[in-house]
Design an enzyme around this catalytic site. Structure first.
Site, PDB file in Angstrom:
ATOM      1  N   GLU A   1     -12.828   1.037  12.814  1.00 19.99           N
ATOM      2  CA  GLU A   1     -14.096   0.520  12.269  1.00 19.99           C
ATOM      3  C   GLU A   1     -14.485  -0.817  12.893  1.00 19.99           C
ATOM      4  OE1 GLU A   1     -16.563   1.248   9.649  1.00 19.99           O
ATOM      5  OE2 GLU A   1     -15.922   3.246  10.207  1.00 19.99           O
TER       6      GLU A   1
ATOM      7  N   THR B   1      -8.097  -1.061  12.325  1.00 26.77           N
ATOM      8  CA  THR B   1      -8.903   0.161  12.224  1.00 26.77           C
ATOM      9  C   THR B   1      -9.950   0.279  13.321  1.00 26.77           C
ATOM     10  OG1 THR B   1     -10.655   1.173  10.890  1.00 26.77           O
ATOM     11  CG2 THR B   1     -10.270  -1.143  10.522  1.00 26.77           C
TER      12      THR B   1
ATOM     13  N   LYS C   1     -11.368  -6.552   8.179  1.00 29.14           N
ATOM     14  CA  LYS C   1     -10.260  -6.073   9.019  1.00 29.14           C
ATOM     15  C   LYS C   1     -10.250  -6.795  10.367  1.00 29.14           C
ATOM     16  CE  LYS C   1      -8.001  -2.736   6.774  1.00 29.14           C
ATOM     17  NZ  LYS C   1      -6.543  -2.624   6.661  1.00 29.14           N
TER      18      LYS C   1
ATOM     19  N   GLY D   1       0.819  -1.222   0.000  1.00 28.79           N
ATOM     20  CA  GLY D   1       0.000   0.000   0.000  1.00 28.79           C
ATOM     21  C   GLY D   1       0.841   1.254   0.000  1.00 28.79           C
TER      22      GLY D   1
ATOM     23  N   HIS E   1      -7.470   9.051  10.239  1.00 24.23           N
ATOM     24  CA  HIS E   1      -6.397  10.048  10.144  1.00 24.23           C
ATOM     25  C   HIS E   1      -6.325  10.544   8.707  1.00 24.23           C
ATOM     26  CE1 HIS E   1      -4.835   5.945  10.049  1.00 24.23           C
ATOM     27  NE2 HIS E   1      -4.023   6.359   9.088  1.00 24.23           N
TER      28      HIS E   1
ATOM     29  N   TYR F   1     -15.972  -4.133   5.030  1.00 29.17           N
ATOM     30  CA  TYR F   1     -14.609  -3.656   5.306  1.00 29.17           C
ATOM     31  C   TYR F   1     -14.216  -3.983   6.745  1.00 29.17           C
ATOM     32  CZ  TYR F   1     -10.944  -0.262   6.524  1.00 29.17           C
ATOM     33  OH  TYR F   1      -9.792   0.330   6.992  1.00 29.17           O
TER      34      TYR F   1
HETATM   35  P1  NAP Z   1      -5.432   4.335   0.952  1.00 30.13           P
HETATM   36  O1  NAP Z   1      -4.940   5.727   0.745  1.00 30.13           O
HETATM   37  O2  NAP Z   1      -6.745   3.931   0.379  1.00 30.13           O
HETATM   38  O3  NAP Z   1      -4.296   3.344   0.402  1.00 30.13           O
HETATM   39  C1  NAP Z   1      -4.531   1.976   0.221  1.00 30.13           C
HETATM   40  C2  NAP Z   1      -3.343   1.376  -0.477  1.00 30.13           C
HETATM   41  O4  NAP Z   1      -3.594  -0.023  -0.691  1.00 30.13           O
HETATM   42  C3  NAP Z   1      -3.073   1.962  -1.880  1.00 30.13           C
HETATM   43  O5  NAP Z   1      -1.679   1.974  -2.082  1.00 30.13           O
HETATM   44  C4  NAP Z   1      -3.729   0.945  -2.806  1.00 30.13           C
HETATM   45  O6  NAP Z   1      -3.194   0.933  -4.102  1.00 30.13           O
HETATM   46  C5  NAP Z   1      -3.354  -0.329  -2.061  1.00 30.13           C
HETATM   47  N1  NAP Z   1      -4.166  -1.503  -2.424  1.00 30.13           N
HETATM   48  C6  NAP Z   1      -5.506  -1.619  -2.448  1.00 30.13           C
HETATM   49  N2  NAP Z   1      -5.861  -2.868  -2.784  1.00 30.13           N
HETATM   50  C7  NAP Z   1      -4.711  -3.553  -2.991  1.00 30.13           C
HETATM   51  C8  NAP Z   1      -4.406  -4.877  -3.374  1.00 30.13           C
HETATM   52  N3  NAP Z   1      -5.354  -5.770  -3.621  1.00 30.13           N
HETATM   53  N4  NAP Z   1      -3.107  -5.247  -3.480  1.00 30.13           N
HETATM   54  C9  NAP Z   1      -2.116  -4.353  -3.244  1.00 30.13           C
HETATM   55  N5  NAP Z   1      -2.337  -3.080  -2.892  1.00 30.13           N
HETATM   56  C10 NAP Z   1      -3.623  -2.691  -2.763  1.00 30.13           C
HETATM   57  O7  NAP Z   1      -5.497   3.995   2.515  1.00 30.13           O
HETATM   58  P2  NAP Z   1      -4.754   4.717   3.741  1.00 30.13           P
HETATM   59  O8  NAP Z   1      -5.654   5.781   4.259  1.00 30.13           O
HETATM   60  O9  NAP Z   1      -3.373   5.018   3.371  1.00 30.13           O
HETATM   61  O10 NAP Z   1      -4.784   3.556   4.828  1.00 30.13           O
HETATM   62  C11 NAP Z   1      -3.708   2.623   4.934  1.00 30.13           C
HETATM   63  C12 NAP Z   1      -4.212   1.386   5.659  1.00 30.13           C
HETATM   64  O11 NAP Z   1      -4.681   1.739   6.956  1.00 30.13           O
HETATM   65  C13 NAP Z   1      -5.384   0.685   4.985  1.00 30.13           C
HETATM   66  O12 NAP Z   1      -5.227  -0.691   5.220  1.00 30.13           O
HETATM   67  C14 NAP Z   1      -6.609   1.205   5.719  1.00 30.13           C
HETATM   68  O13 NAP Z   1      -7.639   0.261   5.657  1.00 30.13           O
HETATM   69  C15 NAP Z   1      -6.039   1.356   7.112  1.00 30.13           C
HETATM   70  N6  NAP Z   1      -6.634   2.403   7.951  1.00 30.13           N
HETATM   71  C16 NAP Z   1      -6.723   3.682   7.490  1.00 30.13           C
HETATM   72  C17 NAP Z   1      -7.222   4.673   8.315  1.00 30.13           C
HETATM   73  C18 NAP Z   1      -7.333   6.096   7.867  1.00 30.13           C
HETATM   74  O14 NAP Z   1      -8.076   6.854   8.508  1.00 30.13           O
HETATM   75  N7  NAP Z   1      -6.597   6.514   6.849  1.00 30.13           N
HETATM   76  C19 NAP Z   1      -7.631   4.343   9.625  1.00 30.13           C
HETATM   77  C20 NAP Z   1      -7.499   3.031  10.061  1.00 30.13           C
HETATM   78  C21 NAP Z   1      -6.986   2.066   9.217  1.00 30.13           C
HETATM   79  P3  NAP Z   1      -3.713   1.971  -5.244  1.00 30.13           P
HETATM   80  O15 NAP Z   1      -3.020   3.279  -4.949  1.00 30.13           O
HETATM   81  O16 NAP Z   1      -3.279   1.331  -6.493  1.00 30.13           O
HETATM   82  O17 NAP Z   1      -5.206   2.084  -5.076  1.00 30.13           O
HETATM   83  O1  G4F Z   2     -14.322   9.644   5.246  1.00 30.96           O
HETATM   84  P1  G4F Z   2     -15.083   8.390   5.367  1.00 30.96           P
HETATM   85  O2  G4F Z   2     -15.427   7.665   4.115  1.00 30.96           O
HETATM   86  O3  G4F Z   2     -14.264   7.475   6.371  1.00 30.96           O
HETATM   87  P2  G4F Z   2     -14.689   6.202   7.262  1.00 30.96           P
HETATM   88  O4  G4F Z   2     -15.863   5.514   6.705  1.00 30.96           O
HETATM   89  O5  G4F Z   2     -14.778   6.665   8.681  1.00 30.96           O
HETATM   90  O6  G4F Z   2     -13.441   5.247   7.061  1.00 30.96           O
HETATM   91  C1  G4F Z   2     -12.111   5.749   7.158  1.00 30.96           C
HETATM   92  O7  G4F Z   2     -11.659   5.632   8.497  1.00 30.96           O
HETATM   93  C2  G4F Z   2     -11.559   4.280   8.977  1.00 30.96           C
HETATM   94  C3  G4F Z   2     -11.069   4.359  10.429  1.00 30.96           C
HETATM   95  O8  G4F Z   2     -12.158   4.512  11.297  1.00 30.96           O
HETATM   96  C4  G4F Z   2     -10.594   3.518   8.103  1.00 30.96           C
HETATM   97  F1  G4F Z   2     -10.457   2.253   8.573  1.00 30.96           F
HETATM   98  C5  G4F Z   2     -11.099   3.504   6.670  1.00 30.96           C
HETATM   99  O9  G4F Z   2     -10.128   2.834   5.857  1.00 30.96           O
HETATM  100  C6  G4F Z   2     -11.247   4.946   6.180  1.00 30.96           C
HETATM  101  O10 G4F Z   2      -9.974   5.530   6.117  1.00 30.96           O
HETATM  102  O11 G4F Z   2     -16.450   8.676   6.137  1.00 30.96           O
HETATM  103  C7  G4F Z   2     -16.475   9.304   7.391  1.00 30.96           C
HETATM  104  C8  G4F Z   2     -17.918   9.606   7.770  1.00 30.96           C
HETATM  105  C9  G4F Z   2     -18.853   8.409   7.616  1.00 30.96           C
HETATM  106  O12 G4F Z   2     -19.684   8.346   8.728  1.00 30.96           O
HETATM  107  C10 G4F Z   2     -19.663   8.712   6.378  1.00 30.96           C
HETATM  108  O13 G4F Z   2     -20.976   8.168   6.382  1.00 30.96           O
HETATM  109  O14 G4F Z   2     -18.420  10.600   6.867  1.00 30.96           O
HETATM  110  C11 G4F Z   2     -19.709  10.226   6.448  1.00 30.96           C
HETATM  111  N1  G4F Z   2     -19.973  10.879   5.158  1.00 30.96           N
HETATM  112  C12 G4F Z   2     -20.932  11.812   4.956  1.00 30.96           C
HETATM  113  N2  G4F Z   2     -20.929  12.200   3.673  1.00 30.96           N
HETATM  114  C13 G4F Z   2     -19.334  10.662   4.000  1.00 30.96           C
HETATM  115  C14 G4F Z   2     -19.945  11.503   3.053  1.00 30.96           C
HETATM  116  N3  G4F Z   2     -18.292   9.842   3.675  1.00 30.96           N
HETATM  117  C15 G4F Z   2     -17.853   9.877   2.378  1.00 30.96           C
HETATM  118  N4  G4F Z   2     -16.785   9.111   2.054  1.00 30.96           N
HETATM  119  N5  G4F Z   2     -18.425  10.683   1.426  1.00 30.96           N
HETATM  120  C16 G4F Z   2     -19.471  11.515   1.709  1.00 30.96           C
HETATM  121  O15 G4F Z   2     -19.979  12.208   0.837  1.00 30.96           O
END
Ligand code: NAP
Ligand code: G4F
Length: 348
Positions: free
Chosen positions: A136, A134, A161, A11, A187, A157
């Site tokens: 979630e 996560t 996870k 990733g 984040h 999702y």
């Molecule tokens: P992101 O921006 O969506 O990045 C996901 C990465 O995974 C991208 O590099 C994507 O590649 C790659 N990927 C997706 N499917 C794949 C596959 N089948 N094989 C190989 N690579 C694949 O997510 P992020 O926000 O950086 O989050 C990083 C990790 O932390 C994720 O596992 C997410 O679920 C977890 N997480 C995120 C948050 C958050 O708030 N950001 C919170 C808790 C947990 P492409 O660029 O080609 O799409």
């Molecule tokens: O930004 P979101 O899509 O993030 P969500 O669903 O909280 O998930 C993110 O955080 C998780 C950690 O808790 C990660 F594991 C996950 O990979 C990802 O990074 O939505 C945040 C909130 C939700 O409640 C959603 O229903 O915003 C609400 N929302 C309202 N309008 C929306 C929208 N979300 C999206 N994406 N787009 C909208 O238009």
């Protein structure tokens, strides 16, 4: 060049992977990055690393996919990393309802494949493993959530996870692998994907700043999230792997805000006050000064099942990892808005 350690990041093209790579390069790591083949460019966040490959020979990209076992085994066998950071995932919760089987394949079985690869190659004692878990997985449980909170995942999702979460713990106990779950709350940052709500909002604000009157369509405005800054959070991934014993940690700010709070704060950054009128699907956000409608609701963005509020208690990480977030909600929003204004300004 004498590298301290080798880290394999799945990733790496994503938000966290790219920031973690920058962080580890500063610590003199050699970086192995797994990226997917894509018909369009997916390396915007890591293009600068290609320069470091040329200058320092410290970044080595490999094509790969979490759904492809043989390829994962081959890359690990060839590169023998000291640390694996499994950040790759289909990470969009709403999308996971539309692609549940693929999400489970990448987000659940992908983790299993990596841990099995470590076993098959007999590298259990040599590789430390970080799993991007996560908040979630908590679903709609009592707030604040910590490492002892029961899990109640409410999306494909989150369920995938949670499979990975338990797989990590099982492999730690059964095979003595140094494997940990970082249970990170939301984040965000300047590199956040544009379909997550925060970035969707800050990009709309930047557009409005330049006079574009397009309406921003959102879903559930009342959902609350514990939003931290990605640059503060990636350090904890590394810290978890530097501990004497493997353990799982919640990483959060401890403050939750609603989507509406985020919208208000983001428009406030450009001096626009939003007033809200109407209810439910008819609710609209209006620029107080110009009386223009800027935000409307589209039911497409609602999820079949929603997590209403996430707020983390990261006391364990604060004590054992000696970590705390540096960036406030206000600072986070400001930084994202300013970056989007700058980016858009450069493109027009
Ligand atoms: P992101 O921006 O969506 O990045 C996901 C990465 O995974 C991208 O590099 C994507 O590649 C790659 N990927 C997706 N499917 C794949 C596959 N089948 N094989 C190989 N690579 C694949 O997510 P992020 O926000 O950086 O989050 C990083 C990790 O932390 C994720 O596992 C997410 O679920 C977890 N997480 C995120 C948050 C958050 O708030 N950001 C919170 C808790 C947990 P492409 O660029 O080609 O799409
Ligand atoms: O930004 P979101 O899509 O993030 P969500 O669903 O909280 O998930 C993110 O955080 C998780 C950690 O808790 C990660 F594991 C996950 O990979 C990802 O990074 O939505 C945040 C909130 C939700 O409640 C959603 O229903 O915003 C609400 N929302 C309202 N309008 C929306 C929208 N979300 C999206 N994406 N787009 C909208 O238009």
């Amino acid at each position: 060049m004498g590298f301290k350690k080798t880290a394999l990041i799945t990733g790496i093209t994503g938000q966290d992977g790219s920031i973690l790579a920058d962080f580890l390069l500063q610590k003199n790591y050699k970086i192995i990055g797994i990226k997917r083949r894509s018909s369009s460019f997916n390396t915007e966040r890591i293009n600068h690393l290609y320069n470091s490959k040329i200058l320092n020979k410290s970044y080595f990209p490999f094509y790969g996919d979490l759904t492809d076992t043989t390829n994962l085994i081959r890359i690990i066998q060839q590169t023998k990393p000291h640390e694996i950071y499994n950040l790759a995932a289909q990470s969009h919760v709403r999308t996971s309802f539309e692609t549940p089987e693929y999400t489970a394949n990448a987000d659940a079985l992908g983790t299993l494949r990596l841990l099995e690869a470590i076993r098959i190659l007999k590298l259990e004692k040599k590789i430390k493993f970080y799993q991007a878990s996560t908040s979630e997985i908590f679903g709609n449980t009592k707030i604040p959530q910590n490492e002892r909170t029961p899990f109640a995942p409410t999306s494909p999702y989150a369920i995938s996870k949670l499979f990975s979460y338990w797989t990590v713990i099982n492999y730690r106990k059964a095979y003595n692998i140094f494997a940990v779950n970082g249970i990170l709350f939301n984040h965000e940052g300047e590199r956040r994907g544009a379909t997550f709500v925060t970035r969707k909002i800050t990009r709309a604000v930047a557009n409005y700043f330049y006079g574009n009157k397009q309406i921003l369509y959102l879903g559930n405005l009342n959902a609350r999230r514990d939003w931290g800054y990605a640059n503060d959070y990636v350090k904890t991934m590394w810290l978890m792997l530097q501990q004497k014993k493997p353990s799982d940690y919640v990483i959060s700010t401890g403050v939750s805000k609603s989507v509406k709070d985020f919208v208000n704060e983001a428009y406030n950054c450009i001096g626009v006050k939003i007033i809200w009128k109407g209810k439910g699907l008819g609710e609209v956000g209006i620029d107080q000064k110009t009386k223009k409608i800027l935000i409307k609701i589209d039911k497409y963005y609602f999820r079949p099942t929603e997590v209403h509020e996430l707020r983390g208690d990261s006391s364990k990480a604060r004590k054992e990892l000696k970590w705390k977030p540096k960036t406030s909600f206000k600072m986070l929003v400001k930084s994202m808005v300013e970056k989007d204004i700058q980016k858009l300004g450069n493109s027009i």
